[in-house]
Write a protein that holds these residues in place. Structure first.
Motif: not given
Length: 185
Positions: A7, A10, A76, A79, A118, A122, A132, A170
């Motif tokens: 996380t 990301a 995802l 995002a 995210l 996550m 996360s 992503l």
């Protein structure tokens, strides 16, 4: 611990050049590096990460394990779309000196940005909303501090391309997650 590290990475990738970071950099460049701007940015990053983690915890309790991966893939994908479609606007021409107004703007920007999607995705997909959320808060704080300390770094023309490449990555990750969950890949 994998949820924390994944996380964090990301969020750092997806948050670079995001709307909130451009706003912080614009204020730091125009008004100087006021400590209040940094404190408000850190508070906003922590609040929105905590909110995303809280929502992930609620969703985690409702979804059976097979649906969690699909839901994480949807997050995802959102995002990635946010990184591709929503381009950060130019720096504010006449920014206000109000820290309260800055907090509201940052909260509004961060509530729907790729980094918070995210954290949410996550947290649900890896069944670790607290890890996360903590990683998202750390990543958001690093991004806010970087924008405040080096506002000139966000003047790069390649910034939009970096965001688009991250957005495509992503989307690709979301597609792979969907295909794996349905045993196609």
């Amino acid at each position: 611990m994998p949820a924390f590290y994944l996380t964090l990475i990301a969020v750092l990738l997806a948050g670079f050049g995001a709307r909130d970071q451009v706003t912080i950099a614009g204020l730091a460049a125009r008004q100087g590096r006021r400590p209040g701007v940094l404190l408000v940015a850190l508070l906003s990053a922590a609040l929105t990460a905590a909110f995303a983690a809280w929502l992930a915890g609620l969703m985690l309790a409702e979804l059976p394990p097979p649906a969690r991966a699909i839901f994480a893939g949807m997050a995802l994908g959102l995002a990635g779309l946010e990184s591709l479609v929503l381009v950060p606007r130019r720096r504010p021409a006449e920014p206000t000196n109000s820290l309260g107004a800055l907090l509201l703007v940052l909260l509004a920007n961060q509530a729907t940005d790729a980094a918070r999607f995210l954290i949410f995705g996550m947290g649900v997909g890896m069944a670790a909303p607290l890890a996360s959320g903590a990683a998202g808060a750390v990543g958001g704080a690093v991004l806010a501090a970087a924008a405040w300390a080096g506002p000139h770094l966000l003047d790069l023309a390649a910034l939009r391309w970096v965001r688009r490449i991250v957005g495509l990555g992503l989307l690709a990750a979301a597609l792979v997650l969907f295909l794996r969950e349905f045993s196609i890949l």
